[in-house]
Write a protein that holds these residues in place. Sequence first.
Motif, PDB file in Angstrom:
ATOM      1  N   TRP A  26       2.076  -4.576  -6.446  1.00  0.00           N
ATOM      2  CA  TRP A  26       0.373  -4.542  -6.180  1.00  0.00           C
ATOM      3  C   TRP A  26      -0.007  -5.375  -4.634  1.00  0.00           C
ATOM      4  O   TRP A  26       0.787  -6.166  -4.534  1.00  0.00           O
ATOM      5  CB  TRP A  26      -0.339  -5.266  -7.465  1.00  0.00           C
ATOM      6  N   LEU A  27      -0.319  -4.713  -4.011  1.00  0.00           N
ATOM      7  CA  LEU A  27      -0.818  -5.090  -2.488  1.00  0.00           C
ATOM      8  C   LEU A  27       0.395  -5.019  -1.702  1.00  0.00           C
ATOM      9  O   LEU A  27       0.493  -5.730  -0.402  1.00  0.00           O
ATOM     10  CB  LEU A  27      -1.271  -6.408  -2.523  1.00  0.00           C
ATOM     11  N   TRP A  88      -8.013  -9.909 -13.794  1.00  0.00           N
ATOM     12  CA  TRP A  88      -8.519  -8.652 -13.486  1.00  0.00           C
ATOM     13  C   TRP A  88      -9.019  -7.865 -14.795  1.00  0.00           C
ATOM     14  O   TRP A  88      -9.603  -6.840 -14.749  1.00  0.00           O
ATOM     15  CB  TRP A  88      -7.106  -7.744 -13.093  1.00  0.00           C
ATOM     16  N   PHE A  97     -12.385 -10.252  -5.122  1.00  0.00           N
ATOM     17  CA  PHE A  97     -12.292  -8.700  -4.342  1.00  0.00           C
ATOM     18  C   PHE A  97     -12.103  -7.766  -5.122  1.00  0.00           C
ATOM     19  O   PHE A  97     -11.483  -7.832  -6.539  1.00  0.00           O
ATOM     20  CB  PHE A  97     -11.225  -8.865  -3.082  1.00  0.00           C
ATOM     21  N   LYS A  98     -12.252  -6.638  -4.855  1.00  0.00           N
ATOM     22  CA  LYS A  98     -12.034  -5.225  -5.552  1.00  0.00           C
ATOM     23  C   LYS A  98     -10.839  -4.693  -5.050  1.00  0.00           C
ATOM     24  O   LYS A  98     -10.204  -4.994  -3.969  1.00  0.00           O
ATOM     25  CB  LYS A  98     -13.061  -4.099  -5.115  1.00  0.00           C
ATOM     26  N   SER A  99     -10.084  -3.948  -6.035  1.00  0.00           N
ATOM     27  CA  SER A  99      -8.761  -3.655  -5.571  1.00  0.00           C
ATOM     28  C   SER A  99      -8.214  -2.465  -6.389  1.00  0.00           C
ATOM     29  O   SER A  99      -9.272  -1.737  -7.198  1.00  0.00           O
ATOM     30  CB  SER A  99      -7.833  -4.786  -5.839  1.00  0.00           C
ATOM     31  N   GLN A 100      -7.130  -1.732  -6.325  1.00  0.00           N
ATOM     32  CA  GLN A 100      -6.530  -0.839  -7.333  1.00  0.00           C
ATOM     33  C   GLN A 100      -5.293  -1.409  -7.714  1.00  0.00           C
ATOM     34  O   GLN A 100      -4.310  -2.005  -7.091  1.00  0.00           O
ATOM     35  CB  GLN A 100      -6.483   0.388  -6.494  1.00  0.00           C
ATOM     36  N   ASP A 101      -5.027  -1.142  -9.093  1.00  0.00           N
ATOM     37  CA  ASP A 101      -3.743  -1.350  -9.634  1.00  0.00           C
ATOM     38  C   ASP A 101      -2.810  -0.422  -9.148  1.00  0.00           C
ATOM     39  O   ASP A 101      -2.864   0.543  -8.348  1.00  0.00           O
ATOM     40  CB  ASP A 101      -3.889  -1.694 -11.313  1.00  0.00           C
ATOM     41  N   ASP A 106      -9.199   1.387 -10.164  1.00  0.00           N
ATOM     42  CA  ASP A 106     -10.015   0.397  -9.641  1.00  0.00           C
ATOM     43  C   ASP A 106     -10.068  -0.715 -10.546  1.00  0.00           C
ATOM     44  O   ASP A 106     -10.245  -0.511 -11.732  1.00  0.00           O
ATOM     45  CB  ASP A 106     -11.471   0.959  -9.327  1.00  0.00           C
ATOM     46  N   ASP A 108     -11.378  -5.409 -10.596  1.00  0.00           N
ATOM     47  CA  ASP A 108     -11.873  -6.340  -9.675  1.00  0.00           C
ATOM     48  C   ASP A 108     -11.012  -7.613 -10.114  1.00  0.00           C
ATOM     49  O   ASP A 108     -10.889  -7.926 -11.266  1.00  0.00           O
ATOM     50  CB  ASP A 108     -13.338  -6.475 -10.394  1.00  0.00           C
ATOM     51  N   GLY A 239      -1.525   0.659   1.293  1.00  0.00           N
ATOM     52  CA  GLY A 239      -1.648  -0.391   0.341  1.00  0.00           C
ATOM     53  C   GLY A 239      -1.241  -1.806   0.727  1.00  0.00           C
ATOM     54  O   GLY A 239      -1.386  -2.715   0.047  1.00  0.00           O
ATOM     55  N   GLN A 241      -1.150  -5.166   2.049  1.00  0.00           N
ATOM     56  CA  GLN A 241      -2.189  -6.112   2.675  1.00  0.00           C
ATOM     57  C   GLN A 241      -1.837  -6.624   4.124  1.00  0.00           C
ATOM     58  O   GLN A 241      -2.835  -7.113   4.753  1.00  0.00           O
ATOM     59  CB  GLN A 241      -2.350  -7.031   1.696  1.00  0.00           C
TER      60      GLN A 241
END
Length: 331
Positions: A26-27, A88, A97-101, A106, A108, A239, A241
């Motif tokens: 993730w990220l 989450w 922040f909003k994100s995606q797994d 989607d 939060d 994706g 960051q």
Amino acid sequence: MKYRKLGNTDLTLSAITFGSFAVGGWLWGGTEQNESVKAIKSSYDLGVTSIDTAPVYGQGFSEEIVGQAIKDIPRDKIQILTKFGMRWDLAKGTHVFKSQDNNGKDIDIYKYAGKESIIKECEDSLKRLGTDYIDLYQLHWPDVTTSIEETMYAVNELIKQGKVRYAGVCNYNAEQFAEAEKYINLASNQVPYSMVLRDIEKEIVPYSLEKGKGIIAYSPLERGLLTGKMKPGYKFGEGDQRATRAFYKDENLRRTNEFLDKIKPIADSKGLSLGQLVILWTLEQPAISIALVGARNAEQAIQNAKAAQSSLTKEEVAIIDGHLNQLVLVP
């Protein structure tokens, strides 16, 4: 490998501790599970006995990978550091922040460290990690919606139950740390620290030295910036960051690499890579107990671990500092 006691506790950690943020995917533009497990096992083979993770890293995936990697290692031979306070799966506290797994869903992210939430997070982490206790349980980020007293009371209860050995925090300032110490004995503060990000030297380092508290420095390589492998024009995966952070602008990559070229002779003289030299420099800084270094594959993990086989003299540190003081990055 070198080993150090964390602050004023009896918890001994490997000076280089495996950071498991990236293995959660993730990220970081995804991850490869088998490679991640190999990375952790390769580190352990070279004496890295301490592993840092968190539930939010991959929404449980990082902890699951750590659990898989350590399942055949005697529990008393490793130290598990994990965290709590970022949800989450619960819309409570402060929205971050909003994100995606990792599956593109989607999500939060919230900072929340209420008592019942902490109890649940601990149980979930123990299951994912495949263990019945956590060596160092750390508040991931300050939660302004919950009193520090309530948060630390909950961790104290987990310590009394034997599910947690020691308590720590992450990203606390000195004032917050002092407030928390009214309710619990904290072992450490995990904070970002690198050659190009040294804000903690103003207050957190002096406070930690005075109170005998440990500092766990995360991102000492500034997520690859200080390895010398990132050049102007570097392309990040989808994706990732880092693509949006000022450190990785082409001009800053150029300036950083010029600095790294100046200290490379020290690395060469010791048979070290630039990344290994940077890790050693980090471990020589006042109040820094542990350098938390991530790896996404076995090769990176082995290189990180081998850094501890060498050391720096005071004169070498001074030479590095002299060049570092001339490095100025653009915002």
